[in-house]
Design a protein around this motif. Structure first.
Motif, PDB file in Angstrom:
ATOM      1  N   GLU A   1       0.837  -1.203   0.000  1.00 40.68           N
ATOM      2  CA  GLU A   1       0.000   0.000   0.000  1.00 40.68           C
ATOM      3  C   GLU A   1       0.873   1.254   0.000  1.00 40.68           C
ATOM      4  OE1 GLU A   1      -3.728   2.000   2.418  1.00 40.68           O
ATOM      5  OE2 GLU A   1      -2.519   0.482   3.427  1.00 40.68           O
ATOM      6  N   LYS A   2       1.891   1.260   0.831  1.00 34.77           N
ATOM      7  CA  LYS A   2       2.791   2.417   0.903  1.00 34.77           C
ATOM      8  C   LYS A   2       3.455   2.684  -0.446  1.00 34.77           C
ATOM      9  CE  LYS A   2       6.669   4.270   3.507  1.00 34.77           C
ATOM     10  NZ  LYS A   2       7.687   4.033   4.517  1.00 34.77           N
TER      11      LYS A   2
ATOM     12  N   GLY B   1       2.061   2.185  -3.281  1.00 31.43           N
ATOM     13  CA  GLY B   1       1.053   2.540  -4.272  1.00 31.43           C
ATOM     14  C   GLY B   1       0.638   1.378  -5.171  1.00 31.43           C
TER      15      GLY B   1
ATOM     16  N   SER C   1      -4.519  -0.398  -2.713  1.00 37.66           N
ATOM     17  CA  SER C   1      -5.177   0.583  -1.859  1.00 37.66           C
ATOM     18  C   SER C   1      -6.059  -0.195  -0.896  1.00 37.66           C
ATOM     19  CB  SER C   1      -5.991   1.584  -2.677  1.00 37.66           C
ATOM     20  OG  SER C   1      -6.986   0.906  -3.415  1.00 37.66           O
TER      21      SER C   1
ATOM     22  N   SER D   1      -9.275  -0.270   2.022  1.00 40.11           N
ATOM     23  CA  SER D   1     -10.473   0.351   2.555  1.00 40.11           C
ATOM     24  C   SER D   1     -10.819  -0.394   3.839  1.00 40.11           C
ATOM     25  CB  SER D   1     -11.622   0.295   1.548  1.00 40.11           C
ATOM     26  OG  SER D   1     -11.870  -1.033   1.147  1.00 40.11           O
TER      27      SER D   1
ATOM     28  N   TYR E   1      -8.367  -4.996   0.339  1.00 44.41           N
ATOM     29  CA  TYR E   1      -7.389  -4.447  -0.594  1.00 44.41           C
ATOM     30  C   TYR E   1      -7.852  -4.625  -2.032  1.00 44.41           C
ATOM     31  CZ  TYR E   1      -3.984  -3.987   3.156  1.00 44.41           C
ATOM     32  OH  TYR E   1      -3.328  -3.614   4.297  1.00 44.41           O
TER      33      TYR E   1
ATOM     34  N   ALA F   1      -4.117  -0.771  -6.780  1.00 45.52           N
ATOM     35  CA  ALA F   1      -4.197   0.684  -6.882  1.00 45.52           C
ATOM     36  C   ALA F   1      -4.001   1.170  -8.317  1.00 45.52           C
ATOM     37  CB  ALA F   1      -3.153   1.331  -5.969  1.00 45.52           C
ATOM     38  N   ARG F   2      -3.496   0.307  -9.160  1.00 47.80           N
ATOM     39  CA  ARG F   2      -3.347   0.630 -10.580  1.00 47.80           C
ATOM     40  C   ARG F   2      -3.514  -0.658 -11.378  1.00 47.80           C
ATOM     41  NH1 ARG F   2       2.207   1.581  -8.435  1.00 47.80           N
ATOM     42  NH2 ARG F   2       3.621   0.154  -9.486  1.00 47.80           N
TER      43      ARG F   2
END
Length: 179
Positions: free
Chosen positions: A49-50, A52, A55, A57, A64, A67-68
């Motif tokens: 997560e850190k 990127g 992400s 919630s 999870y 994130a891309r």
């Protein structure tokens, strides 16, 4: 990038489950489907997560997600997120410690890059280059081609069942974060 640990393997396998998931997955679910330690995996995903890569919630419907796009996540991204950007080889400059030098090595013995270190730098660059070209998306495509459709349907049902169980409201709502 010294020794690649089990953490990298668990991270990569865990991320594969997120590629085509219908919603966020908890690290508990990801660990359970793989038969690995949930607490161990829960320590890895915050690093992702850190960086990127995923992400998170919170809440009962949390978990999870990527994130891309999976095609934009290289194996090198994951390795660096999990292991840090450590060198493959930590040169100790042994070449200057020869007993014949009596603690005072001549310049010819220590000038320039150590020949052994130079080979290790080349090897690390080659490995990093290969890892940078391999994406999570490409590996997920290979897996999807290999796995029968019945497996994929069973997988969706398995995750759906666990998602339904953790989001069901019986009595007091359960609070579950990304882990």
């Amino acid at each position: 990038m010294a020794h690649l640990t089990t953490s990298v393997e668990y991270a990569l396998h865990g991320l594969l489950w997120l590629v085509d998931s219908d919603g966020p997955l908890s690290t508990r679910e990801i660990a359970e489907i793989q038969g690995i330690s949930p607490s161990f995996l829960a320590k890895i995903f915050p690093r992702l997560e850190k960086a990127g890569i995923v992400s998170a919630s919170e809440g009962v419907r949390g978990g999870y997600r990527l994130a891309r796009a999976a095609d934009q996540i290289s194996f090198l991204d994951v390795v660096d997120a999990v292991e840090g950007d450590k060198p493959l080889f930590d040169c100790q400059e042994v070449r200057g410690r020869c007993a014949l030098f009596g603690g005072n090595p001549p310049p010819w013995a220590t000038s320039g890059t150590c020949a052994i270190h130079a080979v290790m730098i080349q090897a690390e660059k080659a490995m990093r280059d290969v890892l940078a070209t391999q994406t999570l998306g490409a590996v997920a495509e290979r897996f999807d081609r290999k796995a029968p459709e019945t497996y994929m349907a069973d997988l969706r049902d398995w995750f759906g069942d666990r998602h339904d169980r953790r989001t069901a409201r019986t009595g007091r709502p359960r609070r579950e974060g990304p882990s």
